[in-house]
Structures are given as structure tokens and as C-alpha cells.
Design a protein around this motif. Structure first.
Motif, PDB file in Angstrom:
ATOM      1  N   TYR A  38       0.829  -1.205   0.000  1.00  0.00           N
ATOM      2  CA  TYR A  38       0.000   0.000   0.000  1.00  0.00           C
ATOM      3  C   TYR A  38       0.867   1.260   0.000  1.00  0.00           C
ATOM      4  O   TYR A  38       0.633   2.185  -0.783  1.00  0.00           O
ATOM      5  N   THR A  39       1.881   1.287   0.857  1.00  0.00           N
ATOM      6  CA  THR A  39       2.733   2.463   0.975  1.00  0.00           C
ATOM      7  C   THR A  39       3.467   2.741  -0.329  1.00  0.00           C
ATOM      8  O   THR A  39       3.487   3.886  -0.804  1.00  0.00           O
ATOM      9  N   PHE A  40       4.048   1.713  -0.929  1.00  0.00           N
ATOM     10  CA  PHE A  40       4.745   1.919  -2.187  1.00  0.00           C
ATOM     11  C   PHE A  40       3.781   2.332  -3.293  1.00  0.00           C
ATOM     12  O   PHE A  40       4.089   3.220  -4.093  1.00  0.00           O
ATOM     13  N   HIS A  41       2.600   1.728  -3.331  1.00  0.00           N
ATOM     14  CA  HIS A  41       1.632   2.086  -4.370  1.00  0.00           C
ATOM     15  C   HIS A  41       1.174   3.531  -4.220  1.00  0.00           C
ATOM     16  O   HIS A  41       1.124   4.283  -5.196  1.00  0.00           O
ATOM     17  N   GLN A  42       0.847   3.923  -2.996  1.00  0.00           N
ATOM     18  CA  GLN A  42       0.386   5.302  -2.763  1.00  0.00           C
ATOM     19  C   GLN A  42       1.464   6.315  -3.132  1.00  0.00           C
ATOM     20  O   GLN A  42       1.167   7.337  -3.760  1.00  0.00           O
ATOM     21  N   ASN A  43       2.694   6.037  -2.756  1.00  0.00           N
ATOM     22  CA  ASN A  43       3.773   6.968  -3.079  1.00  0.00           C
ATOM     23  C   ASN A  43       4.047   7.002  -4.580  1.00  0.00           C
ATOM     24  O   ASN A  43       4.320   8.064  -5.137  1.00  0.00           O
ATOM     25  N   ALA A  44       3.949   5.860  -5.235  1.00  0.00           N
ATOM     26  CA  ALA A  44       4.210   5.810  -6.669  1.00  0.00           C
ATOM     27  C   ALA A  44       3.151   6.567  -7.465  1.00  0.00           C
ATOM     28  O   ALA A  44       3.455   7.154  -8.508  1.00  0.00           O
ATOM     29  N   THR A  45       1.925   6.570  -6.977  1.00  0.00           N
ATOM     30  CA  THR A  45       0.858   7.252  -7.713  1.00  0.00           C
ATOM     31  C   THR A  45       0.675   8.707  -7.295  1.00  0.00           C
ATOM     32  O   THR A  45      -0.059   9.440  -7.944  1.00  0.00           O
ATOM     33  N   SER A  46       1.365   9.117  -6.230  1.00  0.00           N
ATOM     34  CA  SER A  46       1.151  10.479  -5.742  1.00  0.00           C
ATOM     35  C   SER A  46       2.177  11.489  -6.248  1.00  0.00           C
ATOM     36  O   SER A  46       1.971  12.691  -6.088  1.00  0.00           O
ATOM     37  N   ILE A  47       3.264  11.010  -6.834  1.00  0.00           N
ATOM     38  CA  ILE A  47       4.284  11.938  -7.331  1.00  0.00           C
ATOM     39  C   ILE A  47       4.632  11.610  -8.771  1.00  0.00           C
ATOM     40  O   ILE A  47       4.435  10.487  -9.237  1.00  0.00           O
ATOM     41  N   LEU A  48       5.153  12.598  -9.448  1.00  0.00           N
ATOM     42  CA  LEU A  48       5.558  12.402 -10.841  1.00  0.00           C
ATOM     43  C   LEU A  48       6.914  11.698 -10.904  1.00  0.00           C
ATOM     44  O   LEU A  48       7.784  11.945 -10.061  1.00  0.00           O
ATOM     45  N   TRP A  86      -8.235  -0.514  -0.108  1.00  0.00           N
ATOM     46  CA  TRP A  86      -7.380  -0.574  -1.291  1.00  0.00           C
ATOM     47  C   TRP A  86      -7.083  -2.022  -1.661  1.00  0.00           C
ATOM     48  O   TRP A  86      -7.133  -2.403  -2.826  1.00  0.00           O
ATOM     49  N   HIS A  87      -6.802  -2.838  -0.658  1.00  0.00           N
ATOM     50  CA  HIS A  87      -6.489  -4.247  -0.894  1.00  0.00           C
ATOM     51  C   HIS A  87      -7.676  -4.970  -1.528  1.00  0.00           C
ATOM     52  O   HIS A  87      -7.509  -5.758  -2.459  1.00  0.00           O
ATOM     53  N   GLU A  88      -8.868  -4.688  -1.042  1.00  0.00           N
ATOM     54  CA  GLU A  88     -10.072  -5.303  -1.620  1.00  0.00           C
ATOM     55  C   GLU A  88     -10.255  -4.899  -3.079  1.00  0.00           C
ATOM     56  O   GLU A  88     -10.556  -5.728  -3.929  1.00  0.00           O
ATOM     57  N   GLN A  89     -10.067  -3.626  -3.386  1.00  0.00           N
ATOM     58  CA  GLN A  89     -10.184  -3.158  -4.772  1.00  0.00           C
ATOM     59  C   GLN A  89      -9.120  -3.785  -5.650  1.00  0.00           C
ATOM     60  O   GLN A  89      -9.376  -4.179  -6.778  1.00  0.00           O
ATOM     61  N   TRP A  90      -7.913  -3.908  -5.123  1.00  0.00           N
ATOM     62  CA  TRP A  90      -6.796  -4.503  -5.863  1.00  0.00           C
ATOM     63  C   TRP A  90      -7.094  -5.968  -6.167  1.00  0.00           C
ATOM     64  O   TRP A  90      -6.858  -6.449  -7.272  1.00  0.00           O
TER      65      TRP A  90
END
Length: 95
Positions: A38-48, A86-90
């Protein structure tokens, strides 16, 4: 595929985090794994991808946080409602 030094650093931190998960008690490994993903996904999608200073900042922050979680005394971690949602959606999207 050739990767930049920054990309290699991020992947190395991710692999290190996954190795840390395996050192935790079997009963809480799923929580640590969810936290890492979750942490890596959120950070990857939050910055360019070209925002080098933000990526470097997150690498430093992630390294410090991982050092805390690598401590053998840490046996459990907090999983928020957002992480579970998020995990459920994933899971639904991958099936």
C-alpha cells in the motif's frame, strides 16, 4: 531494460521491505505485506516520475521507517481502513 540509479534504489528498498516481512511472525506477515504494498503504491501514484527531489525524500523516509520495522522487537503493524479498502479493490481488479 536499463534502469536509472533512482529506480534501482526504489526497487532495492522494496525488495528489502519484502525481506523484512519474512522475518516477522507468520500471524502478522500479511499485515506487514499489505502495509508495504500500500505504501509503495500510494507513493508511486502520488508523485511524478521526474520529481527527483520528492523521490529522494521518500527513499530517505522509507529507509528510516524500514529500519524501525526491521527491529526484531517489532512484531506487528497498524493497518488502516484505507489500506484494507485498497487491498479489496486490488484483489477484485486482479481477478
Amino acid at each position: 531494460m536499463r534502469r536509472s540509479g533512482l529506480q534501482r534504489d526504489v526497487l532495492a528498498l522494496y525488495r528489502r521491505a519484502l525481506r523484512m516481512v519474512k522475518t516477522k511472525p507468520q500471524s502478522t506477515q500479511h499485515k506487514f505485506l499489505l502495509f508495504v504494498r500500500y505504501t509503495f503504491h500510494q507513493n508511486a501514484t502520488s508523485i511524478l516520475p521526474r520529481d527527483v527531489s520528492a523521490i529522494e525524500h521518500l527513499l530517505r523516509k522509507g529507509t528510516r521507517q524500514l529500519e524501525i520495522y526491521e527491529d526484531p522487537g517489532v512484531k506487528d503493524c497498524f493497518v488502516s481502513r484505507d489500506m484494507l479498502d485498497w487491498h479489496e479493490q486490488w484483489r477484485k481488479a486482479s481477478h
